[in-house]
Motif scaffolding. Structure first.
Motif, short mmCIF file in Angstrom:
data_model
loop_
_atom_site.label_atom_id
_atom_site.label_comp_id
_atom_site.label_asym_id
_atom_site.label_seq_id
_atom_site.Cartn_x
_atom_site.Cartn_y
_atom_site.Cartn_z
N THR A 108 -15.09 -114.10 -57.57
CA THR A 108 -15.91 -114.38 -56.47
C THR A 108 -17.30 -115.12 -56.52
OG1 THR A 108 -16.83 -111.98 -56.11
CG2 THR A 108 -14.92 -112.54 -54.77
N ILE A 109 -17.78 -115.25 -57.78
CA ILE A 109 -18.82 -115.78 -58.10
C ILE A 109 -18.58 -117.68 -58.05
CG2 ILE A 109 -18.37 -116.39 -60.56
CD1 ILE A 109 -21.37 -115.64 -61.08
N LEU A 110 -17.31 -117.80 -57.94
CA LEU A 110 -17.03 -119.24 -57.72
C LEU A 110 -16.71 -119.67 -56.10
CD1 LEU A 110 -14.26 -119.35 -60.70
CD2 LEU A 110 -16.58 -120.16 -60.59
N LYS A 111 -18.09 -119.47 -55.52
CA LYS A 111 -17.77 -119.47 -53.98
C LYS A 111 -17.13 -120.67 -53.42
CE LYS A 111 -21.99 -116.51 -53.33
NZ LYS A 111 -21.12 -115.18 -53.54
N LEU A 140 -12.38 -123.01 -50.66
CA LEU A 140 -11.26 -123.86 -50.77
C LEU A 140 -9.99 -123.02 -50.38
CD1 LEU A 140 -10.18 -126.60 -51.01
CD2 LEU A 140 -9.97 -126.13 -53.52
N TYR A 141 -9.60 -122.01 -51.18
CA TYR A 141 -8.59 -121.15 -51.19
C TYR A 141 -8.18 -120.79 -49.81
CZ TYR A 141 -9.08 -121.23 -56.23
OH TYR A 141 -9.12 -121.57 -57.50
N TYR A 142 -9.42 -120.11 -49.16
CA TYR A 142 -9.20 -119.88 -47.83
C TYR A 142 -8.96 -120.91 -46.81
CZ TYR A 142 -10.86 -115.00 -48.56
OH TYR A 142 -11.21 -113.78 -48.84
N LYS A 143 -9.51 -121.96 -46.82
CA LYS A 143 -9.10 -123.12 -46.17
C LYS A 143 -7.74 -123.69 -46.38
CE LYS A 143 -13.76 -125.21 -45.97
NZ LYS A 143 -14.65 -126.14 -46.23
N GLY A 157 -5.32 -121.78 -46.74
CA GLY A 157 -4.48 -120.52 -46.21
C GLY A 157 -4.30 -119.38 -46.94
N PHE A 158 -4.71 -119.27 -48.05
CA PHE A 158 -4.79 -118.02 -48.77
C PHE A 158 -5.54 -116.96 -48.35
CE2 PHE A 158 -3.71 -121.16 -52.15
CZ PHE A 158 -3.01 -120.59 -52.95
N ASN A 159 -4.73 -115.79 -48.47
CA ASN A 159 -5.48 -114.27 -48.05
C ASN A 159 -5.78 -113.54 -49.01
OD1 ASN A 159 -5.21 -114.76 -45.16
ND2 ASN A 159 -2.86 -114.94 -45.37
N LYS A 160 -6.85 -112.86 -49.04
CA LYS A 160 -7.09 -111.85 -50.12
C LYS A 160 -6.00 -110.90 -50.15
CE LYS A 160 -10.76 -108.68 -51.43
NZ LYS A 160 -12.13 -108.10 -51.32
N ILE A 161 -5.74 -110.28 -51.30
CA ILE A 161 -4.92 -109.23 -51.34
C ILE A 161 -5.57 -108.03 -52.41
CG2 ILE A 161 -2.83 -110.41 -50.62
CD1 ILE A 161 -2.04 -110.34 -53.64
N VAL A 162 -4.84 -106.98 -52.41
CA VAL A 162 -5.28 -106.05 -53.30
C VAL A 162 -4.06 -105.06 -53.98
CG1 VAL A 162 -7.47 -105.73 -52.38
CG2 VAL A 162 -5.44 -104.15 -51.41
N GLY A 163 -4.24 -104.67 -55.01
CA GLY A 163 -3.40 -103.60 -55.52
C GLY A 163 -2.37 -104.14 -56.77
N HIS A 164 -2.79 -105.49 -57.37
CA HIS A 164 -2.03 -106.02 -58.13
C HIS A 164 -2.98 -105.81 -59.70
CE1 HIS A 164 1.22 -108.29 -56.28
NE2 HIS A 164 0.49 -108.40 -55.38
N MET A 175 -5.51 -113.50 -54.46
CA MET A 175 -4.95 -114.01 -53.24
C MET A 175 -3.53 -114.54 -53.23
SD MET A 175 -8.75 -116.29 -52.47
CE MET A 175 -8.59 -116.30 -50.68
N GLU A 176 -3.01 -114.80 -52.12
CA GLU A 176 -1.76 -115.07 -51.81
C GLU A 176 -1.70 -116.02 -50.79
OE1 GLU A 176 1.31 -112.06 -53.03
OE2 GLU A 176 1.32 -112.29 -50.58
#
Length: 75
Positions: free
Chosen positions: A38-41, A46-49, A51-58, A69-70
């Motif tokens: 997340t330091i690479l703001k 860009l990833y959010y734009k 269409g990627f979404n944050k995921i957890v658990g991997h 993200m996925e």
């Protein structure tokens, strides 16, 4: 994915991201997964734009990774 500092701000990251997404779709992928920090703001934005979404658990072997993200390509 990275863009040279001299080339940043010219939509090259967006174009690279779109090309990767189109290529994954053409190859029949159902999703794209990425790991970052997340330091690479600008990259995270860009990833959010794209269409990627944050995921957890991997689990990850990368100590610097603090966000996963996925992007779903197929339902």
């Amino acid at each position: 994915m990275a863009v040279s500092p001299k080339a940043q701000g010219k939509n090259i990251g967006w174009l690279l991201g779109q090309a990767a997404i189109y290529s994954a779709k053409d190859l029949g992928a159902s999703k794209i997964y990425l790991e970052s920090n997340t330091i690479l703001k600008p990259a995270i934005n860009l990833y959010y734009k794209l269409g990627f979404n944050k995921i957890v658990g991997h689990s990850t072997p990368y100590k610097r990774c603090n966000i996963q993200m996925e992007l779903q390509l197929k339902d």
